[in-house]
Scaffold this motif. Structure first.
Motif, PDB file in Angstrom:
ATOM      1  N   ALA A   1       7.313  -0.880   1.889  1.00  0.00           N
ATOM      2  CA  ALA A   1       8.368  -0.192   2.579  1.00  0.00           C
ATOM      3  C   ALA A   1       8.059   1.928   1.471  1.00  0.00           C
ATOM      4  CB  ALA A   1       9.708   0.451   1.671  1.00  0.00           C
ATOM      5  N   THR A   2       7.892   1.207   0.356  1.00  0.00           N
ATOM      6  CA  THR A   2       7.353   2.712  -0.493  1.00  0.00           C
ATOM      7  C   THR A   2       6.227   3.253   0.189  1.00  0.00           C
ATOM      8  OG1 THR A   2       6.060   1.348  -2.439  1.00  0.00           O
ATOM      9  CG2 THR A   2       8.357   1.299  -2.569  1.00  0.00           C
ATOM     10  N   TRP A   3       5.513   2.361   0.748  1.00  0.00           N
ATOM     11  CA  TRP A   3       3.886   2.815   1.279  1.00  0.00           C
ATOM     12  C   TRP A   3       4.647   3.612   2.483  1.00  0.00           C
ATOM     13  CZ3 TRP A   3       0.360   4.228  -1.281  1.00  0.00           C
ATOM     14  CH2 TRP A   3      -0.633   3.162  -2.139  1.00  0.00           C
ATOM     15  N   LEU A   4       5.408   3.423   3.591  1.00  0.00           N
ATOM     16  CA  LEU A   4       5.730   3.747   5.116  1.00  0.00           C
ATOM     17  C   LEU A   4       6.752   4.336   4.872  1.00  0.00           C
ATOM     18  CD1 LEU A   4       5.366  -0.168   6.297  1.00  0.00           C
ATOM     19  CD2 LEU A   4       3.532   1.584   6.150  1.00  0.00           C
TER      20      LEU A   4
ATOM     21  N   HIS B   1      -1.907  -4.061   4.513  1.00  0.00           N
ATOM     22  CA  HIS B   1      -3.729  -3.906   4.899  1.00  0.00           C
ATOM     23  C   HIS B   1      -4.460  -2.800   5.569  1.00  0.00           C
ATOM     24  CE1 HIS B   1      -3.063  -5.896   8.426  1.00  0.00           C
ATOM     25  NE2 HIS B   1      -2.500  -6.466   8.032  1.00  0.00           N
ATOM     26  N   GLU B   2      -2.910  -2.162   6.850  1.00  0.00           N
ATOM     27  CA  GLU B   2      -3.183  -0.922   7.690  1.00  0.00           C
ATOM     28  C   GLU B   2      -3.631  -0.051   7.171  1.00  0.00           C
ATOM     29  OE1 GLU B   2      -1.130  -3.751   7.965  1.00  0.00           O
ATOM     30  OE2 GLU B   2       0.150  -4.382   9.543  1.00  0.00           O
ATOM     31  N   LEU B   3      -3.106   0.416   6.557  1.00  0.00           N
ATOM     32  CA  LEU B   3      -3.744   1.608   5.223  1.00  0.00           C
ATOM     33  C   LEU B   3      -4.611   1.520   4.611  1.00  0.00           C
ATOM     34  CD1 LEU B   3      -0.374   2.249   4.196  1.00  0.00           C
ATOM     35  CD2 LEU B   3      -1.110   2.751   6.068  1.00  0.00           C
TER      36      LEU B   3
ATOM     37  N   ASP C   1      -3.987   9.709  10.748  1.00  0.00           N
ATOM     38  CA  ASP C   1      -4.847   8.177  11.126  1.00  0.00           C
ATOM     39  C   ASP C   1      -3.629   7.360   9.686  1.00  0.00           C
ATOM     40  OD1 ASP C   1      -6.806   9.130  12.257  1.00  0.00           O
ATOM     41  OD2 ASP C   1      -8.394   8.927  10.670  1.00  0.00           O
ATOM     42  N   TYR C   2      -3.050   8.098   8.657  1.00  0.00           N
ATOM     43  CA  TYR C   2      -1.954   7.296   8.319  1.00  0.00           C
ATOM     44  C   TYR C   2      -1.010   7.445   8.538  1.00  0.00           C
ATOM     45  CZ  TYR C   2       0.213   6.489   3.716  1.00  0.00           C
ATOM     46  OH  TYR C   2       0.943   5.437   2.503  1.00  0.00           O
ATOM     47  N   VAL C   3      -0.623   8.299   9.357  1.00  0.00           N
ATOM     48  CA  VAL C   3       0.495   7.741  10.063  1.00  0.00           C
ATOM     49  C   VAL C   3       0.221   6.905  11.385  1.00  0.00           C
ATOM     50  CG1 VAL C   3       2.681   8.629  11.932  1.00  0.00           C
ATOM     51  CG2 VAL C   3       1.364  10.696   9.979  1.00  0.00           C
ATOM     52  N   ARG C   4      -0.488   6.841  12.046  1.00  0.00           N
ATOM     53  CA  ARG C   4      -0.454   5.571  13.283  1.00  0.00           C
ATOM     54  C   ARG C   4      -0.562   4.352  12.614  1.00  0.00           C
ATOM     55  NH1 ARG C   4      -5.380   8.960  16.978  1.00  0.00           N
ATOM     56  NH2 ARG C   4      -3.588  10.615  17.098  1.00  0.00           N
ATOM     57  N   ALA C   5      -1.110   4.350  11.060  1.00  0.00           N
ATOM     58  CA  ALA C   5      -1.350   3.030  10.167  1.00  0.00           C
ATOM     59  C   ALA C   5      -0.213   2.149   9.663  1.00  0.00           C
ATOM     60  CB  ALA C   5      -2.786   3.408   9.128  1.00  0.00           C
TER      61      ALA C   5
ATOM     62  N   ARG D   1       1.497   1.353  12.912  1.00  0.00           N
ATOM     63  CA  ARG D   1       1.495  -0.242  12.885  1.00  0.00           C
ATOM     64  C   ARG D   1       1.725  -1.276  11.890  1.00  0.00           C
ATOM     65  NH1 ARG D   1      -3.822   1.949  14.034  1.00  0.00           N
ATOM     66  NH2 ARG D   1      -4.661   1.482  12.046  1.00  0.00           N
ATOM     67  N   ALA D   2       1.603  -0.660  10.466  1.00  0.00           N
ATOM     68  CA  ALA D   2       2.325  -1.680   9.904  1.00  0.00           C
ATOM     69  C   ALA D   2       3.884  -2.195   9.959  1.00  0.00           C
ATOM     70  CB  ALA D   2       1.924  -1.170   8.118  1.00  0.00           C
ATOM     71  N   ARG D   3       4.580  -1.066   9.775  1.00  0.00           N
ATOM     72  CA  ARG D   3       6.057  -1.167  10.428  1.00  0.00           C
ATOM     73  C   ARG D   3       6.577  -1.987  11.754  1.00  0.00           C
ATOM     74  NH1 ARG D   3       6.543   4.279   8.894  1.00  0.00           N
ATOM     75  NH2 ARG D   3       5.692   5.063  11.010  1.00  0.00           N
ATOM     76  N   ARG D   4       5.630  -2.393  12.922  1.00  0.00           N
ATOM     77  CA  ARG D   4       5.738  -2.823  13.809  1.00  0.00           C
ATOM     78  C   ARG D   4       5.551  -4.235  13.083  1.00  0.00           C
ATOM     79  NH1 ARG D   4       3.127   0.702  16.863  1.00  0.00           N
ATOM     80  NH2 ARG D   4       0.815   0.207  16.748  1.00  0.00           N
TER      81      ARG D   4
END
Lengths: 158, 107
Positions: free
Chosen positions: A28-31, A95-97, A145-149, A152-155
């Motif tokens: 969560a702290t990354w996303l 890992h998505e990031l 790119d970060y927002v998109r990745a 994906r991680a949140r999903r």
């Protein structure tokens, strides 16, 4: 027997759920943070160009003061980010990031190399202008790119 | 001279006693997981992530602070003030042990 197996399965599910909640919370702290403000990429463009000028054009006290001002600007930015997001992430990155983070690192090295080469071969002013544009584009692309990745991680963790 | 463990010999399951009673509550576990992956985190971030009310979050924070698992810093007062939480060494150790025990239980 059947009742016992069902009980074991329920316990296993409970443990799995707890581990999943841990993974979600640690990511969560990354996303989970508000969108980066519009001035983010322009800020880095101006900051990078100013760094080239401070290092390549100024000298003595002028350069020292210039560098100090740039360090202060960086400290301001870190403080702003920390307040804006409400947290400062550390530890395992989802890992998505990995890809956007590596691309940023590699891009920064390329921009620094280009800045140095232009500074020596053309002029400090040309180097500052090109560095500013490249750094702004690099940060803009990284943010996108970060927002998109992160999405994906949140999903994955939902 | 100590003998090498036999091939195929399974490790003993982690005792349930290794699960920290303070962290068995899901909200507190998630609270600690957020703190374990940040240098510090503020009140609103945690409230948003955990989906709890102000009073509930304060209650969970008090329990964790009493256990020595986090420190609380308050800057300013009133509406503009911020409350920030930071994990302690003891808290990190307890959280990691709890998480590792869960993993062993699962395996």
């Amino acid at each position: 027997m059947e009742t016992s197996r069902t009980h074991d399965d329920r316990e296993r599910d409970a443990v799995l759920e707890q581990l999943h909640a841990i993974e979600r919370a640690q990511a969560a702290t990354w996303l989970d943070h508000p969108a980066t403000p519009w001035w983010w990429a322009p800020y880095f463009a101006v900051w990078s160009a100013a760094l080239v000028l401070s290092v390549g054009y100024l000298s003595g006290w002028g350069s020292a003061l210039g560098n100090l001002a740039l360090v202060a600007a960086s400290a301001f930015l870190i403080g702003y980010q920390r307040r804006h997001r409400g947290t400062w992430p550390t530890g395992d990155v989802p890992h998505e990031l990995h890809r956007p983070l590596w691309m940023l690192l590699v891009g920064a090295v390329v921009v620094m190399a280009a800045a140095t080469a232009l500074g020596f071969l053309v002029s400090v002013w040309a180097s500052a202008a090109v560095t500013g544009v490249l750094a702004g584009l690099l940060v803009w692309r990284y943010e996108r790119d970060y927002v998109r990745a992160a999405e994906r991680a949140r999903r994955r963790l939902a | 001279m100590s003998a090498a463990p036999e091939a195929g010999h399974e490790a003993a399951p982690a005792p349930l006693a290794d699960l920290d009673p303070v962290l068995t509550a899901p909200k507190r576990l998630a609270f600690m997981a957020v703190l374990a992956s940040s240098t510090s985190t503020d009140f609103s971030f945690l409230r948003r992530h955990l989906g709890v009310s102000d009073s509930d979050l304060s209650k969970q924070a008090s329990a964790l602070e009493s256990a020595g698992y986090l420190t609380v810093t308050k800057d300013g007062r009133g509406r503009g003030g911020t409350t920030t939480f930071k994990i302690t060494k003891e808290g990190r150790r307890a959280f990691e042990q709890h998480r590792d025990t869960l993993r062993v239980l699962l395996s």
